[in-house]
Structures are given as C-alpha cells and as structure tokens.
Design a protein around this motif. Sequence first.
Motif, PDB file in Angstrom:
ATOM      1  N   GLU A 372       0.831  -1.209   0.000  1.00 38.25           N
ATOM      2  CA  GLU A 372       0.000   0.000   0.000  1.00 38.25           C
ATOM      3  C   GLU A 372       0.866   1.260   0.000  1.00 38.25           C
ATOM      4  N   ASN A 373       1.873   1.264   0.848  1.00 38.83           N
ATOM      5  CA  ASN A 373       2.742   2.432   0.954  1.00 38.83           C
ATOM      6  C   ASN A 373       3.435   2.722  -0.379  1.00 38.83           C
ATOM      7  N   TRP A 374       3.908   1.673  -1.030  1.00 35.76           N
ATOM      8  CA  TRP A 374       4.538   1.835  -2.342  1.00 35.76           C
ATOM      9  C   TRP A 374       3.555   2.397  -3.358  1.00 35.76           C
ATOM     10  N   ARG A 375       2.338   1.884  -3.353  1.00 37.18           N
ATOM     11  CA  ARG A 375       1.326   2.379  -4.285  1.00 37.18           C
ATOM     12  C   ARG A 375       0.999   3.837  -4.013  1.00 37.18           C
ATOM     13  N   PHE A 376       0.905   4.211  -2.732  1.00 37.70           N
ATOM     14  CA  PHE A 376       0.561   5.596  -2.391  1.00 37.70           C
ATOM     15  C   PHE A 376       1.676   6.566  -2.795  1.00 37.70           C
ATOM     16  N   GLN A 377       2.900   6.106  -2.697  1.00 35.28           N
ATOM     17  CA  GLN A 377       4.014   6.986  -3.046  1.00 35.28           C
ATOM     18  C   GLN A 377       4.230   7.079  -4.549  1.00 35.28           C
ATOM     19  N   GLY A 378       3.647   6.152  -5.305  1.00 32.48           N
ATOM     20  CA  GLY A 378       3.841   6.157  -6.753  1.00 32.48           C
ATOM     21  C   GLY A 378       2.560   6.303  -7.525  1.00 32.48           C
ATOM     22  N   THR A 379       1.765   5.235  -7.552  1.00 28.73           N
ATOM     23  CA  THR A 379       0.590   5.252  -8.416  1.00 28.73           C
ATOM     24  C   THR A 379      -0.495   6.194  -7.916  1.00 28.73           C
ATOM     25  N   THR A 380      -0.586   6.397  -6.608  1.00 31.41           N
ATOM     26  CA  THR A 380      -1.604   7.324  -6.125  1.00 31.41           C
ATOM     27  C   THR A 380      -1.235   8.751  -6.495  1.00 31.41           C
ATOM     28  N   ALA A 381       0.068   9.030  -6.558  1.00 29.51           N
ATOM     29  CA  ALA A 381       0.500  10.340  -7.042  1.00 29.51           C
ATOM     30  C   ALA A 381       0.000  10.549  -8.458  1.00 29.51           C
ATOM     31  N   LEU A 382      -0.077   9.458  -9.228  1.00 27.70           N
ATOM     32  CA  LEU A 382      -0.628   9.542 -10.575  1.00 27.70           C
ATOM     33  C   LEU A 382      -2.100   9.930 -10.520  1.00 27.70           C
ATOM     34  N   ALA A 383      -2.845   9.358  -9.575  1.00 27.01           N
ATOM     35  CA  ALA A 383      -4.251   9.726  -9.427  1.00 27.01           C
ATOM     36  C   ALA A 383      -4.398  11.193  -9.042  1.00 27.01           C
ATOM     37  N   PHE A 384      -3.548  11.649  -8.114  1.00 29.52           N
ATOM     38  CA  PHE A 384      -3.627  13.041  -7.685  1.00 29.52           C
ATOM     39  C   PHE A 384      -3.207  13.999  -8.794  1.00 29.52           C
ATOM     40  N   ASN A 385      -2.502  13.465  -9.790  1.00 26.21           N
ATOM     41  CA  ASN A 385      -2.106  14.298 -10.910  1.00 26.21           C
ATOM     42  C   ASN A 385      -3.318  14.849 -11.649  1.00 26.21           C
ATOM     43  N   SER A 386      -4.474  14.199 -11.458  1.00 24.47           N
ATOM     44  CA  SER A 386      -5.701  14.686 -12.105  1.00 24.47           C
ATOM     45  C   SER A 386      -6.077  16.078 -11.618  1.00 24.47           C
ATOM     46  N   SER A 387      -5.587  16.456 -10.435  1.00 26.42           N
ATOM     47  CA  SER A 387      -5.901  17.797  -9.924  1.00 26.42           C
ATOM     48  C   SER A 387      -5.276  18.889 -10.784  1.00 26.42           C
ATOM     49  N   LYS A 388      -4.299  18.515 -11.607  1.00 25.05           N
ATOM     50  CA  LYS A 388      -3.675  19.500 -12.493  1.00 25.05           C
ATOM     51  C   LYS A 388      -4.687  20.075 -13.486  1.00 25.05           C
ATOM     52  N   ILE A 389      -5.719  19.308 -13.790  1.00 24.88           N
ATOM     53  CA  ILE A 389      -6.709  19.790 -14.761  1.00 24.88           C
ATOM     54  C   ILE A 389      -7.391  21.044 -14.258  1.00 24.88           C
ATOM     55  N   TRP A 390      -7.627  21.125 -12.952  1.00 24.30           N
ATOM     56  CA  TRP A 390      -8.294  22.312 -12.398  1.00 24.30           C
ATOM     57  C   TRP A 390      -7.310  23.455 -12.216  1.00 24.30           C
ATOM     58  N   ALA A 391      -6.105  23.133 -11.797  1.00 23.45           N
ATOM     59  CA  ALA A 391      -5.081  24.174 -11.654  1.00 23.45           C
ATOM     60  C   ALA A 391      -4.780  24.814 -13.003  1.00 23.45           C
ATOM     61  N   PHE A 392      -4.789  24.017 -14.065  1.00 27.10           N
ATOM     62  CA  PHE A 392      -4.493  24.540 -15.404  1.00 27.10           C
ATOM     63  C   PHE A 392      -5.450  25.664 -15.779  1.00 27.10           C
ATOM     64  N   TRP A 393      -6.701  25.528 -15.368  1.00 24.38           N
ATOM     65  CA  TRP A 393      -7.702  26.554 -15.679  1.00 24.38           C
ATOM     66  C   TRP A 393      -7.801  27.613 -14.587  1.00 24.38           C
ATOM     67  N   GLY A 394      -6.926  27.541 -13.604  1.00 22.43           N
ATOM     68  CA  GLY A 394      -6.840  28.595 -12.595  1.00 22.43           C
ATOM     69  C   GLY A 394      -7.644  28.357 -11.335  1.00 22.43           C
ATOM     70  N   PHE A 395      -8.103  27.125 -11.105  1.00 18.96           N
ATOM     71  CA  PHE A 395      -8.926  26.823  -9.934  1.00 18.96           C
ATOM     72  C   PHE A 395      -8.115  26.102  -8.854  1.00 18.96           C
ATOM     73  N   GLU A 396      -8.474  26.327  -7.608  1.00 20.51           N
ATOM     74  CA  GLU A 396      -7.902  25.558  -6.515  1.00 20.51           C
ATOM     75  C   GLU A 396      -8.692  24.267  -6.329  1.00 20.51           C
ATOM     76  N   HIS A 397      -8.124  23.331  -5.606  1.00 20.40           N
ATOM     77  CA  HIS A 397      -8.799  22.074  -5.310  1.00 20.40           C
ATOM     78  C   HIS A 397      -8.502  21.672  -3.874  1.00 20.40           C
ATOM     79  N   LEU A 398      -9.314  20.787  -3.340  1.00 18.69           N
ATOM     80  CA  LEU A 398      -9.081  20.183  -2.025  1.00 18.69           C
ATOM     81  C   LEU A 398      -9.118  18.668  -2.164  1.00 18.69           C
ATOM     82  N   LEU A 399      -8.415  17.978  -1.276  1.00 19.77           N
ATOM     83  CA  LEU A 399      -8.434  16.511  -1.241  1.00 19.77           C
ATOM     84  C   LEU A 399      -8.725  16.060   0.190  1.00 19.77           C
ATOM     85  N   PRO A 400      -9.943  16.301   0.661  1.00 18.69           N
ATOM     86  CA  PRO A 400     -10.265  16.016   2.072  1.00 18.69           C
ATOM     87  C   PRO A 400     -10.164  14.545   2.447  1.00 18.69           C
ATOM     88  N   LEU A 401     -10.300  13.636   1.478  1.00 14.37           N
ATOM     89  CA  LEU A 401     -10.200  12.216   1.821  1.00 14.37           C
ATOM     90  C   LEU A 401      -8.746  11.772   1.936  1.00 14.37           C
TER      91      LEU A 401
END
Length: 526
Positions: A372-401
């Motif tokens: 799990e730790n390995w996945r969170f440090q690697g592949t989950t970072a890939l999932a969080f990369n989706s937040s770039k879509i909102w930053a690209f258009w100038g919006f902030e995001h939160l990840l409360p979970l």
Amino acid sequence: MTHIRLVYNSGYQWVKKEDVYVKGFIFTPDNQLLRAEQLADYFSNISSFHVFQERLQQANGLFSVVVKKGNILWAAVDTTRSFPLFYYHKQDSFFITDNPDTLKEYQIPLVVDEDNAILFAYSGFVNGAKTLLKEVYQIIAGQSLCYENDCVTKEFHKEFLTETFSMKTREELKAELKQVLDHVGKRMVKVLNNRPVAIPLSGGFDSRLIAYLLRKNNYPNVICYTFGKNNNPEQNNAQRTTHNLGYPFYFINYENYFNQSFTQDPIFKEYVNFATNYCNRFAEQDYFAIRELMKNDTLPENTVFIPGDSGAIAGHLLDEKMEKSEFSFAEQAFNEVFSLVYPRQKEVEIIRKEIHFLDKQSDNYPPYLIYENWRFQGTTALAFNSSKIWAFWGFEHLLPLWDRDLFDFFVHVPFQHKYDKNLYKETLIDLFNEFNIYFPGEELYPSTDLIKKVSFRSKLKSKFPFLKKFVHIWKNDHIGNQYFAKGFLQELKASKERRTLLSFNGISSAWYLMQVRKTVQNEKNN
C-alpha cells in the motif's frame, strides 16, 4: 550553489517571504488554518533539518515548501504530492524547480532515460524519485530533502506504515471513523470559506461522501457534474444523489466531442505539458467537462474543485487473498500496475527489478502495508495528478479524503476490517442513509462469481501473457475513450510505433512518451 525556480502559479500560488517559499495550506495540531504568509511563517526560524521534519510531521494539508538558509536548502511535499518538486544536482550546484523545463535556462540538457521510459510505457508513471529525464529527480509524496555541503539527504516525514494496529471492536472503529469524517468535513468547510464548490461526482462512494459532508455542514453554493456517454452507469446514481441532497447537477455529454481532433490543439498540448512534468501520465477525462462548464459560465472564478480522491487509503488496493502467506505482491504489482502494454522479455526484467522488494519479508511491517505504501508513493500520485486539470484553468482544489487524521486512522486499521474497503463502505452506508443517498441494489462487496472470474482471468494472463493481446479495451468504456483515442492512435501509427497497447491509458502514455522524445530531440537539434 543553490538555484530555486518556481514558476507554476495557476490555482494555488507560490508565496515567498524572505528565504521561505510555500504553496497551499495546512492545519496545525491546534486546528489553526495557515496559508500564504502565515504558512511561510510556520516554516521560518527553523534551526535544523530535524526541526524542519518535526514541523512537517505536524502539518495537515496540501502544501509544498522550500527553505533556503545560505548554501543549505530544505524542501518537502505533502502526502498527495499535489505540487511536485524536482531537483538536479551536479558539480557543486543544486537546482530545485516545479517545472523541469526551466533547467534549460541553465544550459542543462534534457535527456530521456530509456529504462525509465520503459517503466512509464508500462504504467503511466515513473517509479520512486525517478523521472523520464536522466539525472532529474522528483521528491516523493511525503518526503523531505536536505541539500548541505554538496550532499543530498532524503527522509520521509509521513508514510503509510505502522507497527501497531487498533484493538478496537468493529463497532468502535465505525464510531471512530464517523468522528474522524466529521472533523474532516469541518476542516474542509473552514478552508472553503464560503467559496463556490464543484464536485466531479461519479456513481461511487468517495465523491458521494464529499457531497454528503458538505450537505451535513449546510454548505451552500455547491454544484455537481458527471460526464461521459449518455445514460452511462455513473450518471444515474450521481443524479439521484444530487436530487436527494438538493444540489444542482450537470451532465456533460461527451458524445458531442467524439468527432473532434484535439491532439494538435495548442491549449490541449499546453495542458499536457503542465500536467505531466516528465513523470506522470496526464489525466484527460475532466478536460472537456471543465471547458464546457467554463464556456457556459457555470463556474465562478473562485470555484474550488473537490474530487473523491482517494478512498484508496480505506483499503481499495487490498483484497482478502493478500493475507495468505504464498501471495506475491510483486506479481500483483506487475499484473495490476505495469499492464498498459503487451510485455517484452527484456523490458519485463527491468520492471521486475524495480518491484522485487515487495516480496521481501520485513521485520517491522506486514507485506500488504508495504505494498500500500509503495502504491501511495507512486501510483496514487498519478491519481492526484488529475488535480492539475483544475489548476491549469486557474482553480484551486481540495483533497479532504487524504486528510492526515483519516490517513492515520486507516493505517492502524487491521487488515480484516480494511480489505475491499469493507469498514469504510459499511460506515458510509450508515451516514448516507441520513439523506437517503444509499440506493438499494448497490453492491457493497464484489460478488463471489465476480471474484472467481477476476481471479481466473488474472491467473490465465499471468501464465499465458499472449492472452493480453485479446483484451477488449472498450468493453466497459462509459466515458468515450474509444473516440478520444483516435487522434492518439493516428499519430502513433504515423510515427511507426509498433506496440500492442492494452488500454486507453496505455495509448495516451505511448502518445505522451512520443511527444517527450520529439521535444528532447528538437532541443538537441537546436
């Protein structure tokens, strides 16, 4: 000599105060919300790297930080790596940046690392601290870095590892989880500060939990949206959820975009550049939805996006068979993570060297937690990369979970309560019933038949890899990726790329890798 180059200021912005650079926000242990100059103050007047680590361990939020003290430099990213940092170290010089392309300003050549390119082609990301570029590295999620006396030291300030597990009963754990989620919701509302919210709402539990927490806290000005093919399975549950919560719902029909060519669109290419940074595949799914919502003036400029990323910490990566002593986590990683292209023997050897440690016995941690730790440090970072879509258009995001309290809760939950997210799901059903957003017929756990089918197919593909060539990529394509892939495939075909690509992610990763090679070659030619 140290060089700091931080250039991305779309969405969250970098704030510099004296020699401290910060981005994002944190909550302190006494629940103070700090951002901008207050966040810079939190990381000021630190006497040592040890004290820097202590400050990081007490911070709960989305943040990156760089501190310069003469020729000493400290830097860190949070457990989501929402604001990535990269570094290059050579000949008494150390460069840190949020965009590897800025290294060219210092006449540092960008060269593709071919072994890392193989890892990327198979998974859509580059493992650990590596990137697609030789001698250019990234700070891993939850990691901090110290540059001193021309040496680089790295330590983790937060990992998904523990030697102690909760002894509470299941009912006590459910009660504790409800309390943690209540605190998560209150912190989320505090950060929002009455700004409008947009939730990318799927048919699943995670994004629905975000909507529930906002409704529970009587938060106004919330919209929810879903996208894909019309009448897809996600659409129905999402629409029922918003109806019962009283939130406006928008469906963006992607069939309207199926005949559009976008791979050469300058805006799309700019987004790809912004989102990938030579280490992660770009997330394309929300791209057209955001453009459509912006075109229709649905999103005020200060809208904050809150996705359901990532209920993975609740046990999404685990299933019951992982507790068996003969289970191979390295094999699991190979089949589930490095699965975007049909395997070639020499490349498989490179990948297996990267993941063989997953099957080594640890004196301190159970194997599933290391996985799990390995996945969170690697592949989950890939999932969080989706937040770039909102930053690209100038919006902030939160990840409360990914709130630190929730993170700490689940790392201590015993395996029997965590696999298949079983404790998490049952707790959420209790909460959802308050607003009638748990719908009868939703399957809480995978059916026995489904588990048997998946297990059988997995064993077949492992024993006979050639069967992967016959995978029906578009069988469960509810988004419309089959149509979006046309542009990628046309360009790959024109470039004479000859790989058997096993998924849309494999196609988009191969296309991006091709763009990187072109960019690096053009730089070399110039």
